[in-house]
Design a protein around this motif. Structure first.
Motif, PDB file in Angstrom:
ATOM      1  N   THR B 200       0.835  -1.206   0.000  1.00 29.92           N
ATOM      2  CA  THR B 200       0.000   0.000   0.000  1.00 29.92           C
ATOM      3  C   THR B 200       0.861   1.244   0.000  1.00 29.92           C
ATOM      4  N   GLY B 201       0.466   2.225  -0.769  1.00 33.17           N
ATOM      5  CA  GLY B 201       1.129   3.514  -0.756  1.00 33.17           C
ATOM      6  C   GLY B 201       0.417   4.502   0.138  1.00 33.17           C
ATOM      7  N   SER B 202      -0.627   4.036   0.822  1.00 34.00           N
ATOM      8  CA  SER B 202      -1.425   4.935   1.666  1.00 34.00           C
ATOM      9  C   SER B 202      -0.766   5.066   3.035  1.00 34.00           C
ATOM     10  N   GLU B 203       0.067   6.065   3.171  1.00 32.40           N
ATOM     11  CA  GLU B 203       0.842   6.204   4.404  1.00 32.40           C
ATOM     12  C   GLU B 203      -0.012   6.506   5.636  1.00 32.40           C
ATOM     13  N   LEU B 204      -1.292   6.842   5.404  1.00 27.67           N
ATOM     14  CA  LEU B 204      -2.172   7.219   6.518  1.00 27.67           C
ATOM     15  C   LEU B 204      -2.964   6.029   7.066  1.00 27.67           C
ATOM     16  N   THR B 205      -2.976   4.929   6.342  1.00 29.05           N
ATOM     17  CA  THR B 205      -3.747   3.754   6.776  1.00 29.05           C
ATOM     18  C   THR B 205      -2.917   2.482   6.635  1.00 29.05           C
ATOM     19  N   ALA B 206      -1.617   2.597   6.898  1.00 24.54           N
ATOM     20  CA  ALA B 206      -0.747   1.430   6.768  1.00 24.54           C
ATOM     21  C   ALA B 206      -1.148   0.343   7.758  1.00 24.54           C
ATOM     22  N   ASP B 207      -1.539   0.733   8.969  1.00 24.32           N
ATOM     23  CA  ASP B 207      -1.941  -0.280   9.956  1.00 24.32           C
ATOM     24  C   ASP B 207      -3.144  -1.065   9.442  1.00 24.32           C
ATOM     25  N   ALA B 208      -4.099  -0.343   8.864  1.00 31.37           N
ATOM     26  CA  ALA B 208      -5.302  -0.986   8.339  1.00 31.37           C
ATOM     27  C   ALA B 208      -4.966  -1.940   7.204  1.00 31.37           C
ATOM     28  N   ALA B 209      -4.084  -1.505   6.319  1.00 32.31           N
ATOM     29  CA  ALA B 209      -3.721  -2.346   5.178  1.00 32.31           C
ATOM     30  C   ALA B 209      -3.036  -3.620   5.658  1.00 32.31           C
ATOM     31  N   LEU B 210      -2.188  -3.492   6.671  1.00 37.75           N
ATOM     32  CA  LEU B 210      -1.505  -4.673   7.192  1.00 37.75           C
ATOM     33  C   LEU B 210      -2.491  -5.600   7.902  1.00 37.75           C
ATOM     34  N   LEU B 211      -3.430  -5.013   8.631  1.00 36.14           N
ATOM     35  CA  LEU B 211      -4.479  -5.837   9.260  1.00 36.14           C
ATOM     36  C   LEU B 211      -5.265  -6.588   8.188  1.00 36.14           C
ATOM     37  N   ASP B 215       1.171  -6.937   2.283  1.00 32.76           N
ATOM     38  CA  ASP B 215       2.503  -7.436   2.598  1.00 32.76           C
ATOM     39  C   ASP B 215       3.462  -6.333   3.012  1.00 32.76           C
ATOM     40  N   GLY B 216       3.168  -5.137   2.537  1.00 33.57           N
ATOM     41  CA  GLY B 216       4.118  -4.085   2.845  1.00 33.57           C
ATOM     42  C   GLY B 216       3.525  -2.721   2.595  1.00 33.57           C
ATOM     43  N   VAL B 217       4.338  -1.719   2.871  1.00 36.06           N
ATOM     44  CA  VAL B 217       3.892  -0.342   2.785  1.00 36.06           C
ATOM     45  C   VAL B 217       4.985   0.494   2.124  1.00 36.06           C
ATOM     46  N   VAL B 218       4.563   1.409   1.257  1.00 32.11           N
ATOM     47  CA  VAL B 218       5.486   2.246   0.484  1.00 32.11           C
ATOM     48  C   VAL B 218       5.132   3.700   0.797  1.00 32.11           C
ATOM     49  N   PRO B 219       5.562   4.179   1.949  1.00 31.96           N
ATOM     50  CA  PRO B 219       5.087   5.488   2.428  1.00 31.96           C
ATOM     51  C   PRO B 219       6.045   6.619   2.067  1.00 31.96           C
ATOM     52  N   GLY B 220       5.523   7.633   1.340  1.00 30.36           N
ATOM     53  CA  GLY B 220       6.328   8.815   1.058  1.00 30.36           C
ATOM     54  C   GLY B 220       6.863   9.423   2.338  1.00 30.36           C
ATOM     55  N   LEU B 221       6.018   9.448   3.359  1.00 33.38           N
ATOM     56  CA  LEU B 221       6.424  10.006   4.651  1.00 33.38           C
ATOM     57  C   LEU B 221       7.530   9.166   5.299  1.00 33.38           C
ATOM     58  N   GLY B 222       7.698   7.946   4.807  1.00 33.36           N
ATOM     59  CA  GLY B 222       8.770   7.085   5.313  1.00 33.36           C
ATOM     60  C   GLY B 222      10.155   7.625   5.020  1.00 33.36           C
ATOM     61  N   ASN B 223      10.285   8.574   4.092  1.00 34.45           N
ATOM     62  CA  ASN B 223      11.565   9.256   3.924  1.00 34.45           C
ATOM     63  C   ASN B 223      11.935  10.024   5.187  1.00 34.45           C
ATOM     64  N   VAL B 230       8.884   1.404  10.355  1.00 35.78           N
ATOM     65  CA  VAL B 230       9.444   0.087  10.710  1.00 35.78           C
ATOM     66  C   VAL B 230       8.836  -0.396  12.032  1.00 35.78           C
ATOM     67  N   ARG B 231       8.687   0.500  12.995  1.00 36.63           N
ATOM     68  CA  ARG B 231       8.027   0.106  14.257  1.00 36.63           C
ATOM     69  C   ARG B 231       6.581  -0.310  13.996  1.00 36.63           C
ATOM     70  N   LEU B 232       5.875   0.480  13.181  1.00 33.26           N
ATOM     71  CA  LEU B 232       4.483   0.164  12.859  1.00 33.26           C
ATOM     72  C   LEU B 232       4.400  -1.232  12.237  1.00 33.26           C
ATOM     73  N   TYR B 233       5.277  -1.485  11.279  1.00 35.29           N
ATOM     74  CA  TYR B 233       5.266  -2.779  10.601  1.00 35.29           C
ATOM     75  C   TYR B 233       5.588  -3.904  11.595  1.00 35.29           C
ATOM     76  N   GLY B 234       6.559  -3.665  12.459  1.00 33.36           N
ATOM     77  CA  GLY B 234       6.929  -4.674  13.452  1.00 33.36           C
ATOM     78  C   GLY B 234       5.781  -4.984  14.393  1.00 33.36           C
ATOM     79  N   ALA B 235       5.097  -3.942  14.830  1.00 36.12           N
ATOM     80  CA  ALA B 235       3.959  -4.154  15.737  1.00 36.12           C
ATOM     81  C   ALA B 235       2.877  -4.969  15.033  1.00 36.12           C
ATOM     82  N   ALA B 236       2.653  -4.637  13.764  1.00 38.93           N
ATOM     83  CA  ALA B 236       1.626  -5.364  13.003  1.00 38.93           C
ATOM     84  C   ALA B 236       2.019  -6.830  12.871  1.00 38.93           C
ATOM     85  N   ARG B 237       3.252  -7.059  12.519  1.00 37.96           N
ATOM     86  CA  ARG B 237       3.714  -8.446  12.366  1.00 37.96           C
ATOM     87  C   ARG B 237       3.597  -9.212  13.678  1.00 37.96           C
ATOM     88  N   ALA B 238       3.795  -8.509  14.784  1.00 34.06           N
ATOM     89  CA  ALA B 238       3.686  -9.146  16.106  1.00 34.06           C
ATOM     90  C   ALA B 238       2.232  -9.256  16.553  1.00 34.06           C
TER      91      ALA B 238
END
Lengths: 319, 319, 319, 319
Positions: B200-211, B215-223, B230-238
């Motif tokens: 997902t490229g939707s940096e505002l709903t990455a948690d929702a997309a992972l739920l 598989d992953g997130v491509v966030p412009g704000l991730g720059n 990375v913390r958000l993704y880790g929490a989701a994976r956990a």
């Protein structure tokens, strides 16, 4: 009933069963309300888009609202759509709805006309002032192109013009920005508009909206499977997100029943409304699947497909 | 590196730092890649929309990709955008990108032209056949009006034309339908396209997309805040969804830094790209916040606001 | 009056003067009708978009139509807009309009809902069958996104469902295709629908539409300068195209009076409707320039600009 | 050749014949240019939308322009499209086009990105300053959503940034406002931008545009029937508007050859470009009707229909 704020839970936009002559089938509507209440829904939204409100005469609208209020019997709040082009026309629907016992009004921005955000704000303020009744804004760009920005909604929420938003934009990123601006998941009740309810109309991402802090969900598909949405909401409230997501996935698959109308022959909304009603007829909840003029009816092939979707979702015996 | 499929994790669309003359600032770009890798991102997407690819000459694009591949040093896969109007032009970018070491190609549907879904399918099939390289479809309706329907994406995924989708539609309901069609949260890897990645490229709903099973997130704000994603993704994976949501909320608030450009003076994308770059300059990651012609630069007031957002998000000392 | 077909000439969409309380100012409306008839217009279109119909209650709409019919006194045909979301609601307006003496009905495709062309055809056929009254289709995509294709209009014209089209699409190329399909400039009266009238709502290209074979023009700006449009129409009928074009140019310059509302404060339609009404007040035709809720009023600066435009167009003394 | 301003007359956007391998068929292109010049066109627009420029590689674009310039042999001015997403990329095409002998450059606003009017102005100013070459703005909202307002065009015209506008908006009302702002039919040459040319791309309303004061017409259909547009233009210049309109009507009927591709199988632009090329092949002007990837080819049924349209328009023997 006295409305408890903030609104919350599963609040289906109640379909409007019609008889073969196009008149409101109040017996079926009463059964539909029972079907919803028995499943444990937390409120009812009469005269929304799924209720075919744009297709109903004023007299039919009144019949619908009267029937729903009576059938609800004060057990859950009844929200009433007051869908029309501009302020004066909406206000007339609002007065009727209040007289008929609606607990809250649901209004869109003006449509048919092109309206500035400042004029949209004036519209809601006038509706609130003139009625004194609880008012919910309805953002549904597929019908009303003028969007309600998070900044505008927050302003109207903070000043007390609105008690809630029904968001049918499908734009979950913008909805998230509003929720965060209102305090986020944990601080909403101590935020700038503590009694304001955010309700999502996105039946495909209800779990996500609840994770983001939405208060409730207004799913058209909830007419067909209200128990599914009640379970989803319960799982979310219990913090069991994998269970909420699993329930959502079953409902997403069921949503395919809105797609059975051939694109070359009917509009997307006819196919969706026809699918909901066909399902309700197949489930024995309503007597006729008729939709209002000028919508074309689903054909036999579509009906069979709706039946298959119900079976796959566990809502009726296979085969 | 040999690409491991399915792709997953946080894969930021890397910004392209420019010097005051509008040329690619390779030193800053190398530092930006380190900033991202140090935060633990799982891949890099060079030459995406956030990378201002539409503003770069072919020579500049090559410089960017070469710099990112070198800086990545094989530690994570590098995806390369091959953004152009139609098949033949995209193919030229694809050949260059492969020669420069891109692990996968990211292509949109044709734009400027109006293209039928059958022609869009032909476009992706031709790109795949002609290059033999892993190919990811990029759905970004704000730039490319032709949408990629779930049915089309599934077909191209099943037949092996695509290894993934980068969804920047903001339409999370449609994305959910695709995820369910591919098997849902639990059965994706045994579904019809087991190696296909949904990003997902939707940096505002990455948690929702992972739920929902992305598989992953491509966030412009991730720059700006790769560690946050990375913390958000880790929490989701956990499976810690409240923690994922809390991290998302902090990032949603930070996203306000894309809004500081006055609407009366600059485009929405100039404001967003300018905001990312101003933040990276303030954080000391890149030397200049310059954006490419004809974008107008952010003013002093906007810069101060970007700084405030960084402080509020805990990314730099207050005041 | 018995309606003579095909309709033709200048048929202004009559503005609806309001008093300061927002009620219909029937005295001003009567004067406005005289202003139009005195200028030699060939028909009147009550309750169109320029008539603020979307802003009027049903009661107000009836007052407007009654007033216009009475003031017209059978001298020219009165067309009545029956603007509402779908068939059943439109039908109620149609019955009222017929009872009040409208010579023909003007209906759009359904709006708020998304409707398939086959459903739009069903909509017009039902309206025609249920009323037996002359019916005109209204294509106004800025308000009703569902377009009416030349093929659909021709089909409904040939079969006798429609007696005319009011085209406010601004899409003169598509209009030209319809005109050619109906027989072109010279063979319209022996073509497939000899009594069908094509009326353009594009007040900026009326000369072009008449050159292309349109039968008439329905210009909002015709409220302000009906004599100008009557001269334009007369020149066109006389084959004096340079004179028609020169008159059109004067009217295009006058049209700038719709632009005086600041974009940052009001909608485009508020600015245009406010401009028409301000001009009518300045010309002494109506008493108040008030527009309906929730439209914001024009400010003093805008009013002065409207006055300047009137002077430049020769409609009032300079200075 | 030294460019004489203002540009005027019939300036077809030259199609790009391809061979069966997708390469530019220079022999056919040379014959096409002769076909156009023999008919008396007043200029040539190479690398426009009808030239499938968005589908051509840079190398192919250069081949096209070189071929057209050579074939034109200085007899008429050659305009060259420099179609790309943003300033730096457009500038590269511009430099190539100037080196290859283009008399003027035709550039759109940026696309793929969202660009503010102030940034669009900066884009054109930078292109003009950096090249010093005559520059024409290209308004084609079907491909480039950012519109060019009359106010913006007038500003760029008055200051000398632009020598012309190619308007493919289909919005003849807005075009009329621009023409009036520039002085109208009679005072354009003494107006604020006396050397500025307004060229319409609306092949269905060329007569209307000329009546309104446009200087020329850039009709895609002019590839197929250049003599028809030259006659239309001649009649307009002679003030014989009925003859201009009659010629236009014949061309409108001929335009149906763009509609033969089935909507369920191909895009609208593939159908139009395929129709132009099929007609040129049937007329013996070019060798192959192939369109560029990923456009699908017209089927046999469509081809037969194209042939019928040519016959009906008197361009080839019936049957």
């Amino acid at each position: 009933m006295a409305l408890t704020v903030p609104l919350h839970g599963v609040i289906p936009p109640v379909c409007t069963p019609l008889d073969p002559h196009g008149e409101v089938d109040t017996a079926s509507l009463t059964r539909l309300v029972s079907h919803l209440l028995d499943a444990g829904v937390h409120g009812l939204f009469a005269l929304g888009s799924s209720g075919e409100t744009a297709y109903l005469t004023n007299h039919q609208r009144a019949t619908v609202l009267e029937t729903v209020v009576t059938a609800a019997g004060g057990r859950v709040p009844v929200l009433a759509g007051v869908i029309d082009t501009t302020t004066a026309r909406v206000l007339e629907h609002a007065r009727t709805a209040i007289a008929l016992g609606a607990d809250a009004l649901v209004a869109t921005a003006p449509f048919y006309t092109r309206t500035h955000p400042r004029e949209i704000a004036a519209h809601f303020r006038h509706l609130r002032t003139a009625t004194g009744h609880p008012l919910i804004a309805y953002d549904i760009p597929v019908s009303v192109p003028s969007r309600l920005s998070p900044a505008l909604v927050r302003e109207l929420a903070e000043e007390g013009t609105l008690i809630g938003l029904k968001d049918s934009s499908g734009d979950d990123g913008t909805l998230r920005r509003l929720l965060v601006a209102l305090g986020g998941r944990s601080a909403r009740r101590t935020g700038p508009a503590p009694d304001f309810a955010v309700l999502t109309g996105s039946e495909l991402t209800a779990d996500a909206a609840l994770l983001a802090g939405a208060d409730g969900v207004v799913p058209g598909l909830g007419n067909v499977d209200p128990a599914g949405y009640v379970r989803l909401y319960g799982a979310a409230r219990a913090g069991d997100w994998p269970r909420a997501a699993a329930e959502q996935e079953r409902l997403v698959a069921l949503f395919d029943l809105t797609d059975t109308g051939p694109e070359s022959e009917m509009g997307r909304s006819s196919s969706a409304l026809g699918g909901f009603k066909a399902a309700l007829e197949l489930l024995g909840v309503i007597d006729h699947r008729a939709t209002a003029l000028p919508q074309l009816p689903l054909g036999e092939k579509s009906l069979a497909e709706v039946g298959r979707r119900l079976s796959e979702a566990g809502l009726r015996p296979t085969g």
